[in-house]
Design a protein around this motif. Structure first.
Motif, short mmCIF file in Angstrom:
data_model
loop_
_atom_site.label_atom_id
_atom_site.label_comp_id
_atom_site.label_asym_id
_atom_site.label_seq_id
_atom_site.Cartn_x
_atom_site.Cartn_y
_atom_site.Cartn_z
N UNK A 183 0.86 -1.19 0.00
CA UNK A 183 0.00 0.00 0.00
C UNK A 183 0.89 1.24 0.00
N UNK A 184 0.57 2.19 -0.88
CA UNK A 184 1.22 3.49 -0.92
C UNK A 184 0.13 4.55 -1.02
N UNK A 185 0.51 5.82 -0.97
CA UNK A 185 -0.46 6.89 -1.19
C UNK A 185 -0.03 7.74 -2.38
N UNK A 186 -0.95 8.52 -2.88
CA UNK A 186 -0.63 9.38 -4.02
C UNK A 186 0.15 10.63 -3.60
N UNK A 187 0.53 10.71 -2.31
CA UNK A 187 1.42 11.76 -1.84
C UNK A 187 2.86 11.28 -1.77
N UNK B 235 -6.36 5.95 4.79
CA UNK B 235 -5.33 4.92 4.57
C UNK B 235 -5.88 3.55 4.95
N UNK B 236 -6.51 3.45 6.11
CA UNK B 236 -7.01 2.15 6.55
C UNK B 236 -8.09 1.61 5.61
N UNK B 237 -8.86 2.51 4.99
CA UNK B 237 -9.88 2.07 4.04
C UNK B 237 -9.26 1.45 2.80
N UNK C 195 -2.70 2.06 -4.49
CA UNK C 195 -2.48 3.47 -4.20
C UNK C 195 -3.72 4.08 -3.55
N UNK C 196 -3.55 4.61 -2.36
CA UNK C 196 -4.63 5.29 -1.66
C UNK C 196 -4.61 6.76 -2.05
N UNK C 197 -5.73 7.25 -2.53
CA UNK C 197 -5.86 8.67 -2.88
C UNK C 197 -6.17 9.47 -1.62
#
Length: 380
Positions: free
Chosen positions: A108-112, A146-148, A129-131
């Motif tokens: 899991x990563x984020x778009x930041x 993030x948890x979602x 990718x978590x938006x």
């Protein structure tokens, strides 16, 4: 004209650096700047290395251990779980190489996330990718988002400690604890934490890495990797080391005829921060970034983003249609540098990119006023 509420200049701050006074350097967060006392310490080490290379390199392993110990004491870290590295991207690769992954596992990563850190994850497994909407109001909203994004296949989460573009805390203690409770290995990109946070190493992270050359006043190419005890035996250098038999951390640090002078001088940066008064520096830098962001927020179409109190970075969204792509963001950044001699970070975002300003002891309120006065002409 400087406003009555403008922060005072930091006494002696500009004189500590060799920056071009004709340029407003409002982007300390991207590359940092090395104070003169630290430059001089590194130069002395270079002179020593050139005078007797055999003596320097034969003794460098012990000197790395000593320098690492000085830094660990400043940061409240275990020196046996800490290693010098060149930058955050290297830290991400070392951490991910030490994390067992099976077929079908996801990261899991984020778009930041920082581009090369996210790319390191994508080389090793499928990435989810978590938006994260830049306008999320607080740390709890970030945590819930993030948890979602966690799925039954999520084995690793790669998260910013402080996000580079949006200047806010992401990998907070509650989020890290929640991910650990789900059996997810956490890899935290703390590129901006050393020097900016009083306690920079994210408690509860399996792996954390950060740069000393941003807010810690160290020479360029000075970073740290912190590893929880359960993972240390699996950390291996990215290429074979003559110190592999000694294990982490020295196996990661020792690189034969490498330029170690930046790492050996790095403790001088944190020592300088303490001499200046670390809390005083942080308070000043945060107030200065806030002052600049407040001026920019008055420009029609500029939207200030929620921020984490105490940080020396602030971000705002640009008007719709401005800097939506990487190419457009780069063009605006370079136009401001070439025509106004002002350095800021401009980052792309769909519907309208963002602009980040930083505060550092060499900055003055007039520099932010200059940016605020000139920027509207470049947003049409």
């Amino acid at each position: 004209m400087t406003e009555p509420n403008a922060p005072s200049a930091f006494p002696g701050g500009p004189a500590l650096f060799r920056l071009d006074p004709a340029v407003a350097h409002l982007n300390h967060g991207s590359y940092g700047a090395v104070p003169l006392p630290v430059q001089e310490a590194q130069q002395a080490l270079l002179t020593e290395a050139h005078a007797d290379p055999d003596a320097f390199f034969n003794g460098v392993a012990d000197r790395l251990t000593a320098a690492r110990g000085r830094i660990a004491a400043r940061l409240g870290a275990d020196p046996e779980g800490l290693s010098f590295i060149s930058n955050a991207t290297e830290g991400a690769n070392l951490a991910l190489d030490a994390t067992p992954l099976a077929e079908g596992d996801e990261i899991l990563v984020t778009d930041h996330g920082y581009g090369t850190v996210v790319a390191a994850a994508a080389r090793r497994a499928k990435v989810t990718t978590v938006a994260l909407d830049p306008r999320l109001p607080d740390e709890d909203a970030v945590r819930e988002a993030v948890l979602a994004g966690v799925t039954p296949r999520t084995k690793v989460a790669v998260l910013d400690h402080i996000s580079s573009p949006t200047a806010r805390l992401i990998a907070g203690p509650r989020l890290l604890a929640d991910l650990a409770a789900r059996g997810i290995t956490t890899v935290v990109d703390g590129a901006h934490a050393p020097g900016m946070l009083a306690e920079p190493i994210a408690a509860g992270a399996d792996f954390w890495f950060g740069n000393l050359h941003k807010w810690g006043y160290a020479p360029s190419g000075s970073g740290l990797l912190a590893v929880a005890p359960a993972h240390r035996a699996r950390v291996r250098s990215l290429s074979p080391s003559w110190e592999d038999h000694r294990g982490f951390p020295l196996s990661v640090e020792y690189r034969a005829t490498f330029d170690y002078t930046g790492w050996l001088a790095a403790p001088e940066g944190l020592d300088l921060l303490e001499r200046l008064g670390a809390d005083r520096v942080r308070t000043h830098n945060s107030a200065l970034a806030g002052y600049g962001a407040g001026l920019l927020a008055r420009i029609p179409g500029m939207t200030p983003l929620p921020h984490t109190p105490g940080l020396a970075l602030r971000s705002l969204l640009l008007p719709p249609g401005v800097a939506e792509t990487r190419e457009e963001a780069r063009a605006l950044r370079e136009e401001l540098a070439a025509k106004l001699r002002i350095r800021v970070l401009v980052w792309p975002w769909p519907g309208g990119g963002g602009l980040r300003v930083c505060g550092q002891v060499y900055n003055r309120p007039e520099e932010y006023e200059r940016l605020a006065a000139a920027l509207p002409a470049y947003l049409r």
